[in-house]
Design a protein around this motif. Structure first.
Motif, PDB file in Angstrom:
ATOM      1  N   LYS A 159      -7.958  -2.528  -1.618  1.00 13.31           N
ATOM      2  CA  LYS A 159      -6.679  -1.672  -1.797  1.00 13.31           C
ATOM      3  C   LYS A 159      -5.984  -1.281  -0.141  1.00 13.31           C
ATOM      4  N   LEU A 160      -6.759  -0.606   0.752  1.00 12.45           N
ATOM      5  CA  LEU A 160      -6.145  -0.090   1.320  1.00 12.45           C
ATOM      6  C   LEU A 160      -5.662  -1.351   2.252  1.00 12.45           C
ATOM      7  N   ARG A 161      -6.236  -2.019   2.732  1.00 11.33           N
ATOM      8  CA  ARG A 161      -6.255  -3.118   3.552  1.00 11.33           C
ATOM      9  C   ARG A 161      -4.639  -3.791   2.961  1.00 11.33           C
ATOM     10  N   ALA A 162      -4.710  -4.717   1.613  1.00 15.36           N
ATOM     11  CA  ALA A 162      -3.186  -4.802   0.899  1.00 15.36           C
ATOM     12  C   ALA A 162      -2.362  -3.909   1.173  1.00 15.36           C
ATOM     13  N   GLU A 163      -1.863  -2.753   1.041  1.00 10.28           N
ATOM     14  CA  GLU A 163      -0.906  -1.707   1.750  1.00 10.28           C
ATOM     15  C   GLU A 163      -0.884  -1.292   2.879  1.00 10.28           C
TER      16      GLU A 163
END
Length: 189
Positions: A159-163
């Protein structure tokens, strides 16, 4: 529980240290309580906040469980003064909540070659488990000059990688790479 009891009994400990409130920790605590074996515990994850972030269970319920679990311990070892104050503020006996000293092995963490990268300095860094209770998003949202790195793995990583595509996510690093990457590139370089 029976297997844990058997293994502990075979060892015949004079004392126990319980590192988790999970199933193994519960079994070890039950053994210690039943057999009068003194024990210490470690509180190194903000478990009530973790549970609340995932389930909306009130902190008071989780802290009640934490007080029950850790209450009979000879000492509750914590990693930081902030965590110690949090536990005391949530009803833990201040005389039993003690700092668990940590240190840096200077024979491992010393200057050497740095990792190759094309990031702008200064580099800001988070090292640890990548999970919602760590509030890494707050760090990643900060308006800071330079670049940000996240070293670690966990359920919030994808999730953090995408965001935050501009952040360098290294994943879990072995000790030599962590030393090269962190000490030499981030802190010294």
């Amino acid at each position: 529980k029976r297997k844990v009891f058997k293994r502990i009994a075979e060892y015949e400990p004079q004392a126990l240290h319980i590192a988790t409130e999970g199933p193994l920790g519960l079994a070890a605590r039950a053994y210690a309580m039943r057999h009068g074996v003194p024990f210490t515990t470690a509180y190194h994850t903000r478990f009530p906040e973790y549970v609340r972030a995932r389930t909306a269970l009130p902190l008071s319920v989780s802290y009640r469980f934490m007080r029950w679990f850790h209450g009979p311990a000879e000492a509750v070892m914590v990693p930081t003064e902030v965590v110690r104050r949090d536990l005391v503020a949530n009803g833990f006996d201040p005389s039993r909540v003690v700092m668990w000293s940590r240190g840096v092995d200077l024979s491992i963490f010393k200057p050497g070659p740095e990792l190759e990268h094309d990031l702008t300095r200064p580099i800001f860094l988070y090292v640890g488990r990548v999970a919602v209770e760590k509030n890494i998003e707050a760090f990643l949202r900060l308006d800071l000059p330079g670049s940000k790195w996240v070293a670690g793995d966990g359920p919030a990583l994808s999730k953090l990688r995408a965001e935050f595509p501009q952040v360098k996510f290294t994943g879990v690093l072995d000790q030599p790479t962590l030393v090269r990457g962190i000490v030499n590139t981030v802190l010294i370089g």
